[in-house]
Design a protein around this motif. Structure first.
Motif, PDB file in Angstrom:
ATOM      1  N   LYS A 291     -11.450  25.935  -8.929  1.00 21.57           N
ATOM      2  CA  LYS A 291     -10.878  24.691  -8.432  1.00 21.57           C
ATOM      3  C   LYS A 291     -10.064  24.940  -7.166  1.00 21.57           C
ATOM      4  O   LYS A 291      -9.231  25.842  -7.103  1.00 21.57           O
ATOM      5  CB  LYS A 291     -10.022  24.048  -9.511  1.00 21.57           C
ATOM      6  N   VAL A 292     -10.324  24.087  -6.183  1.00 23.91           N
ATOM      7  CA  VAL A 292      -9.706  24.205  -4.868  1.00 23.91           C
ATOM      8  C   VAL A 292      -9.221  22.840  -4.418  1.00 23.91           C
ATOM      9  O   VAL A 292      -9.866  21.821  -4.690  1.00 23.91           O
ATOM     10  CB  VAL A 292     -10.728  24.761  -3.841  1.00 23.91           C
ATOM     11  N   ASN A 293      -8.076  22.800  -3.735  1.00 22.75           N
ATOM     12  CA  ASN A 293      -7.599  21.555  -3.136  1.00 22.75           C
ATOM     13  C   ASN A 293      -8.468  21.230  -1.929  1.00 22.75           C
ATOM     14  O   ASN A 293      -8.449  21.967  -0.930  1.00 22.75           O
ATOM     15  CB  ASN A 293      -6.135  21.690  -2.699  1.00 22.75           C
ATOM     16  N   LEU A 294      -9.223  20.142  -2.008  1.00 20.25           N
ATOM     17  CA  LEU A 294     -10.118  19.816  -0.908  1.00 20.25           C
ATOM     18  C   LEU A 294     -10.421  18.323  -0.864  1.00 20.25           C
ATOM     19  O   LEU A 294     -10.137  17.576  -1.806  1.00 20.25           O
ATOM     20  CB  LEU A 294     -11.413  20.632  -1.000  1.00 20.25           C
ATOM     21  N   SER A 295     -10.994  17.929   0.251  1.00 22.20           N
ATOM     22  CA  SER A 295     -11.508  16.574   0.427  1.00 22.20           C
ATOM     23  C   SER A 295     -13.000  16.611   0.149  1.00 22.20           C
ATOM     24  O   SER A 295     -13.748  17.300   0.858  1.00 22.20           O
ATOM     25  CB  SER A 295     -11.237  16.092   1.853  1.00 22.20           C
ATOM     26  N   ASP A 296     -13.436  15.885  -0.874  1.00 24.27           N
ATOM     27  CA  ASP A 296     -14.841  15.953  -1.292  1.00 24.27           C
ATOM     28  C   ASP A 296     -15.803  15.709  -0.136  1.00 24.27           C
ATOM     29  O   ASP A 296     -16.716  16.501   0.120  1.00 24.27           O
ATOM     30  CB  ASP A 296     -15.110  14.925  -2.403  1.00 24.27           C
ATOM     31  N   ARG A 328      -9.943  37.716  -5.589  1.00 26.89           N
ATOM     32  CA  ARG A 328      -8.480  37.605  -5.659  1.00 26.89           C
ATOM     33  C   ARG A 328      -8.102  36.143  -5.927  1.00 26.89           C
ATOM     34  O   ARG A 328      -8.481  35.587  -6.940  1.00 26.89           O
ATOM     35  CB  ARG A 328      -7.828  38.143  -4.388  1.00 26.89           C
ATOM     36  N   ASP A 329      -7.347  35.526  -5.015  1.00 23.95           N
ATOM     37  CA  ASP A 329      -6.918  34.141  -5.212  1.00 23.95           C
ATOM     38  C   ASP A 329      -7.722  33.162  -4.367  1.00 23.95           C
ATOM     39  O   ASP A 329      -7.253  32.071  -4.047  1.00 23.95           O
ATOM     40  CB  ASP A 329      -5.427  34.003  -4.865  1.00 23.95           C
ATOM     41  N   ASN A 330      -8.926  33.549  -4.008  1.00 25.48           N
ATOM     42  CA  ASN A 330      -9.778  32.700  -3.180  1.00 25.48           C
ATOM     43  C   ASN A 330     -11.104  32.393  -3.866  1.00 25.48           C
ATOM     44  O   ASN A 330     -11.640  33.227  -4.611  1.00 25.48           O
ATOM     45  CB  ASN A 330     -10.076  33.380  -1.836  1.00 25.48           C
ATOM     46  N   ALA A 331     -11.591  31.204  -3.580  1.00 25.03           N
ATOM     47  CA  ALA A 331     -12.962  30.866  -3.929  1.00 25.03           C
ATOM     48  C   ALA A 331     -13.826  31.159  -2.708  1.00 25.03           C
ATOM     49  O   ALA A 331     -13.530  30.688  -1.608  1.00 25.03           O
ATOM     50  CB  ALA A 331     -13.072  29.402  -4.318  1.00 25.03           C
ATOM     51  N   CYS A 332     -14.868  31.971  -2.880  1.00 24.95           N
ATOM     52  CA  CYS A 332     -15.699  32.416  -1.757  1.00 24.95           C
ATOM     53  C   CYS A 332     -17.089  31.815  -1.868  1.00 24.95           C
ATOM     54  O   CYS A 332     -17.723  31.916  -2.930  1.00 24.95           O
ATOM     55  CB  CYS A 332     -15.783  33.936  -1.723  1.00 24.95           C
ATOM     56  N   ILE A 396     -17.200  31.238   3.505  1.00 24.36           N
ATOM     57  CA  ILE A 396     -16.021  30.375   3.465  1.00 24.36           C
ATOM     58  C   ILE A 396     -15.076  30.919   2.403  1.00 24.36           C
ATOM     59  O   ILE A 396     -15.491  31.161   1.265  1.00 24.36           O
ATOM     60  CB  ILE A 396     -16.394  28.918   3.131  1.00 24.36           C
ATOM     61  N   ASP A 397     -13.814  31.117   2.770  1.00 24.81           N
ATOM     62  CA  ASP A 397     -12.770  31.519   1.820  1.00 24.81           C
ATOM     63  C   ASP A 397     -11.764  30.386   1.697  1.00 24.81           C
ATOM     64  O   ASP A 397     -11.177  29.957   2.699  1.00 24.81           O
ATOM     65  CB  ASP A 397     -12.056  32.789   2.300  1.00 24.81           C
ATOM     66  N   LEU A 398     -11.573  29.898   0.461  1.00 24.58           N
ATOM     67  CA  LEU A 398     -10.645  28.805   0.214  1.00 24.58           C
ATOM     68  C   LEU A 398      -9.637  29.212  -0.856  1.00 24.58           C
ATOM     69  O   LEU A 398     -10.020  29.772  -1.890  1.00 24.58           O
ATOM     70  CB  LEU A 398     -11.399  27.556  -0.262  1.00 24.58           C
ATOM     71  N   PRO A 399      -8.330  28.941  -0.624  1.00 22.87           N
ATOM     72  CA  PRO A 399      -7.330  29.281  -1.643  1.00 22.87           C
ATOM     73  C   PRO A 399      -7.489  28.408  -2.880  1.00 22.87           C
ATOM     74  O   PRO A 399      -7.722  27.200  -2.775  1.00 22.87           O
ATOM     75  CB  PRO A 399      -6.000  29.016  -0.928  1.00 22.87           C
ATOM     76  N   LEU A 400      -7.366  29.009  -4.042  1.00 26.89           N
ATOM     77  CA  LEU A 400      -7.491  28.278  -5.297  1.00 26.89           C
ATOM     78  C   LEU A 400      -6.266  27.394  -5.530  1.00 26.89           C
ATOM     79  O   LEU A 400      -5.195  27.621  -4.968  1.00 26.89           O
ATOM     80  CB  LEU A 400      -7.649  29.260  -6.456  1.00 26.89           C
ATOM     81  N   CYS A 401      -6.421  26.384  -6.384  1.00 22.27           N
ATOM     82  CA  CYS A 401      -5.303  25.511  -6.760  1.00 22.27           C
ATOM     83  C   CYS A 401      -4.212  26.343  -7.437  1.00 22.27           C
ATOM     84  O   CYS A 401      -4.480  27.376  -8.023  1.00 22.27           O
ATOM     85  CB  CYS A 401      -5.777  24.410  -7.706  1.00 22.27           C
TER      86      CYS A 401
END
Length: 406
Positions: A291-296, A328-332, A396-401
């Motif tokens: 789960k990631v904070n994002l705009s769908d 780690r703490d990212n969704a890749c 793409i690397d996105l920080p998790l919630c």
């Protein structure tokens, strides 16, 4: 469009070469000035040494045969040196005279030839250092007697040695400040252009989309095949979504904690039905929700751009593999194609506005994707790897919630 960045790179290289050449010329001229001044000071010291020798070697007959004006002239030469520090010693190294040194203790005006202990220690250190230089003139007083004149560079000459480097450092600081000021101004202007263009596009799409929606209702009412109307309606809704995306550029989008596995699969499914059947899209999701904070809508736009970019890199035949995993703490998310590949020098250039290898297109897709990921989602998007003739992998690397990180 790609040539714009080649030209810019070559222009930057040419600017650096010219700058280095100018700096080299400046340093060369400054060095010549310093050498000329050092040569002049050496000549002055030789004259000073000759005057000192003339006075020391004078006997009574010489004094009687010399006019007062000649003696005054020699004394004026000796007294005239007020800038160059000098030490006069005998063969045993005993300091006979010193001038123009900044001594730790003031000289006794009543006994100027007296050297205090502190001053003597200071002058001995100066003498030890000067013996390792070429700044010495040997004065032959008699066949078995010689004195030695050691001298330092004048304060002016020492300052001139540092002046070119100080000036160059000042120029570099000035150019750096100006450069970053121009870059900041340019980015601010680009942001205004992006926002204005995006919102105007959304506004222009609004009217025909509303008209198409009305026509869809009319077609359904006139008995057109429901499946056909449904497919057409999907595309109309799609246009509405695209207009909504453009309208969100420049405004802070509403962020929600969502599973990237679901959104990536949704975007891949939509694109799969609208590309060549000879291109297969495979999605490998993670074992657990990420789960990631994002705009769908904006994130789906990024994924569609990456998939479309991968399709353009292949000649209507190949495969696209999308892998989702946690690191780690990212969704890749990695998007790998079997296309033409990129040279390493294009890894960053490909995200520049206007860069494209296609005959048609504005080269804005990857630029928008980068802005959406980095500015709105606090993530990173980059070319992870690429090989000519084999394919390319975008990542793409996105920080998790917060709750996912916990």
């Amino acid at each position: 469009m790609a040539n714009i960045y080649d030209t810019r790179r070559y222009g930057t290289m040419a600017f650096l070469v010219i700058a280095i050449a100018l700096v080299s010329i400046f340093l060369y001229i400054s060095n010549r000035i310093v050498q000329d001044l050092a040569s002049q000071e050496h000549e002055r010291m030789e004259i000073w040494a000759d005057a000192t020798k003339s006075i020391i070697t004078m006997d009574d007959d010489d004094i009687m045969g010399t006019t007062p004006g000649d003696i005054d002239f020699l004394l004026r030469i000796i007294e005239g040196n007020r800038t160059i520090p000098v030490l006069l010693t005998d063969d045993r190294g005993t300091i006979l005279m010193h001038r123009n040194f900044e001594l730790p203790e003031p000289v006794d005006s009543l006994n100027p030839l007296f050297i205090s202990a502190r001053n003597s220690e200071y002058l001995e250190k100066k003498l030890a250092r000067l013996r390792n230089t070429s700044n010495v003139i040997h004065i032959v007083i008699a066949p078995d007697e010689c004195q030695h004149l050691y001298y330092e560079d004048s304060r002016l000459l020492r300052l001139l040695n540092y002046y070119p480097y100080i000036q160059i450092l000042t120029m570099l600081i000035f150019v750096t400040v100006v450069y970053y000021a121009l870059i900041s101004t340019k980015k601010a202007e680009q942001n205004k252009v992006w926002v204005g263009l995006s919102k105007e596009t959304a506004h222009q799409l609004g009217t025909p989309i509303s008209s198409l929606m009305a026509w869809m209702e009319l077609l359904e009412a006139t008995g057109v095949d429901s499946d056909t109307v449904a497919e057409m309606n999907k595309d109309v809704q799609r246009l509405s979504t695209i207009a909504s995306r453009f309208g969100k550029i420049g405004s802070k989008p509403q962020m929600e904690c969502a599973d990237v596995n679901h959104l990536v699969s949704k975007a891949a499914g939509y694109m799969s039905s609208r590309i060549s059947r000879r291109i297969k899209v495979n999605v490998i999701t993670s074992d657990t929700p990420l789960k990631v904070n994002l705009s769908d809508s904006l994130f789906e736009w990024v994924m569609e751009n990456l998939i479309k970019n991968a399709v353009d890199a292949m000649d209507a035949d190949g495969s696209i593999t999308i892998t989702i995993h946690r690191e780690r703490d990212n969704a890749c998310i990695e998007v790998t194609d079997t296309g033409k590949g990129l040279p390493r020098k294009r890894f960053k250039t490909i995200f520049n506005p206007g860069y494209t290898t296609k005959k048609r297109g504005w080269g804005l897709g990857l630029t928008l994707a980068k802005r959406i990921i980095e500015q709105y989602h606090s993530g990173k998007i980059y070319v992870a790897s690429s090989e000519i003739g084999v394919g390319t992998t975008f990542r793409i690397d996105l920080p998790l919630c917060d709750k996912e990180e916990a």
